[in-house]
Design a protein around this motif. Sequence first.
Motif, PDB file in Angstrom:
ATOM      1  N   ARG A  99      -4.884   2.428   0.993  1.00  0.00           N
ATOM      2  CA  ARG A  99      -3.657   2.418   0.278  1.00  0.00           C
ATOM      3  C   ARG A  99      -3.835   3.310  -1.090  1.00  0.00           C
ATOM      4  O   ARG A  99      -3.185   4.266  -1.348  1.00  0.00           O
ATOM      5  N   ARG A 100      -4.725   2.827  -1.890  1.00  0.00           N
ATOM      6  CA  ARG A 100      -4.833   3.200  -3.058  1.00  0.00           C
ATOM      7  C   ARG A 100      -5.753   4.765  -3.057  1.00  0.00           C
ATOM      8  O   ARG A 100      -5.375   5.564  -3.942  1.00  0.00           O
ATOM      9  N   PHE A 101      -6.652   4.696  -2.480  1.00  0.00           N
ATOM     10  CA  PHE A 101      -7.453   5.846  -2.485  1.00  0.00           C
ATOM     11  C   PHE A 101      -7.585   6.437  -0.638  1.00  0.00           C
ATOM     12  O   PHE A 101      -8.536   6.416  -0.154  1.00  0.00           O
ATOM     13  N   PRO A 102      -6.465   7.014  -0.239  1.00  0.00           N
ATOM     14  CA  PRO A 102      -6.456   7.306   1.183  1.00  0.00           C
ATOM     15  C   PRO A 102      -7.550   8.229   1.705  1.00  0.00           C
ATOM     16  O   PRO A 102      -8.206   8.446   2.974  1.00  0.00           O
ATOM     17  N   ASP A 103      -7.562   9.300   0.842  1.00  0.00           N
ATOM     18  CA  ASP A 103      -8.622  10.254   1.265  1.00  0.00           C
ATOM     19  C   ASP A 103     -10.041   9.936   0.853  1.00  0.00           C
ATOM     20  O   ASP A 103     -10.795  10.456   1.970  1.00  0.00           O
ATOM     21  N   VAL A 104     -10.418   9.086   0.125  1.00  0.00           N
ATOM     22  CA  VAL A 104     -11.623   8.553   0.041  1.00  0.00           C
ATOM     23  C   VAL A 104     -11.970   7.707   1.156  1.00  0.00           C
ATOM     24  O   VAL A 104     -13.052   7.779   1.849  1.00  0.00           O
TER      25      VAL A 104
END
Length: 381
Positions: free
Chosen positions: A64-69
């Motif tokens: 949720r906070r860093f979807p790409d990572v």
Amino acid sequence: MRPFGRWPDPLVPLDIVLAVAVGLFVILTAPQVGSAVGTDTPSHLDATGYLLVITTAAALVFRRRFPDVALAVAAAATFTFVMLGYPDGPIYLGVMVAMYSVAVARSTRHAVVWAVVLAITYLVWLVVVTGQWTDALDTLGWLAAPLGLGVAVRTHGEARFRAVAHDRRRQVYEERLRIAQEVHDAVGHSLAMISINAGVALYILAKQESPQPQMEATLRAIRQAGNGALDELRATLATYTGQVSPPDQRPPPGLAALPDLVSATAVDGLRVHLDVTGVPNGVPSTVDHAGYRIAQEALTNVIRHAAAEHATIRVEYGPHQIELLITDDGRGGKPPNPAGSGLASMGERARALRGSFSAGPVEGGGFEVRAILPYGGQVVR
């Protein structure tokens, strides 16, 4: 469900539960499913396999906070897992969840780019390393399904968000309309009664033998001010109700109406002098109206607070700005009611036009209000 970006805080505990569930599912089912890609013998998990599964699952905690990572880590661990010959069935679940998260949290184009990059990477590996095309459709499936689902969820969430925002704006508008109607009913009635009583007083005064010019001028000013305020109140309410203005209704007042304002302000022995220089060529109606309101509010403050005998309104038209200067010979000093909104309202009108505003006492007594209202793309620093 709403887009993750709309949620105030990432729901980390739920994501931890999801990551643990995905990891356990892959670990418990991987040794029993088929065989690794490009091999004919079953492949079971060892320490490296468990580490890659844990890495894939752990990436979902930050989806949720860093979807790409999260998607990058899950994809890298999954591809490494498959390339090392481990069972490739359930391991894709982590990438599917991460892909869904990117589709929900990011734009459709962003998510599609991710899906294309991952699909090309996996298909190249299938062709070059294994020489197989049989899993190509499966690859498109485990990327296209979460992509489509995520886009659908995000689109639905954004539509609901817009609907809620529209409903709130409608409620605010209806509340403002109700307040405006209440103000019109209460203030409008009072203004009408003031105007009527002033007219009756003028009629009685005209019947008397001894002339009283000062009282007559004051009553005429009161009647004129009441009628003007009532007309403006009705015009303002019409903008909320959508009513069409009658043909004979006056436009919003501008600086050309200052003579009427000056005559209506001649109460309590106050004498107002109007000094206009320059030619009002090309002045936008918004600037013209703002200048009138500033002068009107300044004169209202003079009558209420200054105890002045003389006041002056100076209007100077320039090629790209209007300069207003309202002075009086009253008590000066700070306004007796600092909590009032008069000065703040005048300042907001000037700054809304990217102009400047100042107000304060002057040497020798009195008070001064100065406003510069630019137009034609000019900005006052």
